[in-house]
Scaffold this motif. Structure first.
Motif: not given
Length: 379
Positions: A181-185, A193-195, A205-217, A322-330
């Motif tokens: 997460a620190q690397r992504l930030q 999103r980084a978390r 780490g490479e998958r984390a970056l793919r998920l965070a930027v570009g087509e990842g979202p 939970a892993l998807a901490v940025d989607r906790l409401d959903a």
């Protein structure tokens, strides 16, 4: 090598202390007292530090005995040392014979230009096609004493067993989710999103970056839509089609890149050899396309399974897991009235489909069947 000498030598490999197995294998091999193996297989998830340690290891080997060791090591770090060959696949999905032919297969038999050794680093070694893998195998069988080969891979299971058996394994451990997460930030990704991407990457780490930027979202959104549609029994509109379309786009890009590389090879052949080469390379290009598409689809389906895992955590009263901490409401919304046992069974259905896809079943039929199977399980 005594402990004091070992500690001093290990200073040449920054970050190695985070990887106990790599430290145990590489430490005793470092100069001036060490005896490095002719071949190593650096294996571990993307972003674990394999590439950084490989360059530092090469610098230690090539600066040994140099008139100015610091200057020699600096040239290795910059990629300008004449006795270092650093090889990457020319295509997105496959390493060609031409990638390793001159740089490794021919280069390994040339005596060092200025160092006592020559070092060859091969990134993403698991992407070697059959021809490249067979050439590499022959090179590994009897390399000259001054040659040291370092193969890097995230997927050791995709390498020929005979190649693996001829290399000394060096294991690299996954970084923590906080570290990722620190690397992504640091690359501009906002905190939540980084978390989430760091945790969803499961240490890659490479998958984390793919998920965070570009087509990842967009990939995350597609996987979430698929998972939530099945939770509501709303699969008649085909929520799997978006995942298949995105995977197909990945495959098409890989095909385009590889066809460009293969066209360059074709220009170097005699006319009498071109037709045979065209037939062979056409099949190789199609295989690369299928592999890139399959990998993209597998990554998306893994996210579908992790959504059900996260919802089950909320149902069980452990939202902090939970892993998807940025989607906790959903996740909380989906947990209302859900059964954690059924959710975990749904995740198993997803994993089962991922395994079936390895057998080259129809991706569209497999994903459609999965959607209806999930809907029956969850509604």
């Amino acid at each position: 090598m005594n402990s004091a000498a070992l500690d001093a030598a290990l200073e040449a490999l920054p970050g190695i202390d985070a990887h106990p197995h790599a430290r145990a294998v590489l430490g005793p091999a470092l100069p001036p007292e060490g005896h490095p193996s002719h071949a190593y297989l650096f294996q571990g998830p993307g972003g674990s530090g394999k590439r950084t340690v490989a360059r530092a290891f090469a610098a230690a080997l090539l600066s040994d005995g140099a008139a100015n060791p610091a200057e020699a090591a600096g040239r290795v770090q910059r990629g300008t040392h004449p006795d270092l060959s650093w090889v990457r696949p020319s295509g997105a999905a496959e390493m060609l014979v031409s990638d390793i032919g001159e740089a490794v297969v021919a280069g390994v038999n040339r005596t060092p230009f200025e160092a006592h050794r020559r070092v060859f680093v091969i990134e993403r070694a698991d992407t070697m096609n059959d021809q490249a893998a067979n050439r590499m195998l022959k090179t590994l069988e009897e390399p000259p004493s001054f040659a040291h080969l370092v193969l890097l891979t995230d997927r050791p299971g995709d390498l020929l067993a005979t190649i693996v058996s001829r290399c000394q394994p060096v294991r690299f451990d996954s970084p923590s989710s906080d570290q990722l997460a620190q690397r992504l930030q640091a690359q501009g990704v906002e905190l939540e999103r980084a978390r989430a991407c760091a945790r969803l990457s499961l240490g890659d780490g490479e998958r984390a970056l793919r998920l965070a930027v570009g087509e990842g979202p967009a990939m995350r959104a597609g996987a979430e839509s698929f998972a939530r549609a099945a939770l509501r029994g709303a699969v008649s509109e085909g929520p799997w089609r978006a995942l298949l379309a995105r995977a197909g786009e990945h495959g098409d890009r890989a095909l385009s890149e590889l066809e460009g590389a293969l066209a360059g090879e074709l220009e170097l052949l005699a006319k009498s050899e071109r037709r045979r080469h065209e037939r062979e390379t056409s099949e190789r290009a199609r295989r690369a396309q299928r592999r890139a598409s399959a990998q993209a689809l597998d990554e998306a389906l893994a996210l579908v399974g992790l959504w059900y895992r996260d919802v089950a955590c909320v149902v069980d009263g452990a939202p902090e897991a939970a892993l998807a901490v940025d989607r906790l409401d959903a996740l909380v919304e989906d947990a209302a009235g859900a059964d954690s046992h059924r959710l975990r069974a749904a995740q198993e259905h997803v994993d089962d489909t991922r395994q079936r896809l390895l057998l080259n079943v129809s991706a569209e039929l497999a994903c459609e069947a999965l959607a209806y199977r999930l809907a029956r399980e969850l509604t």
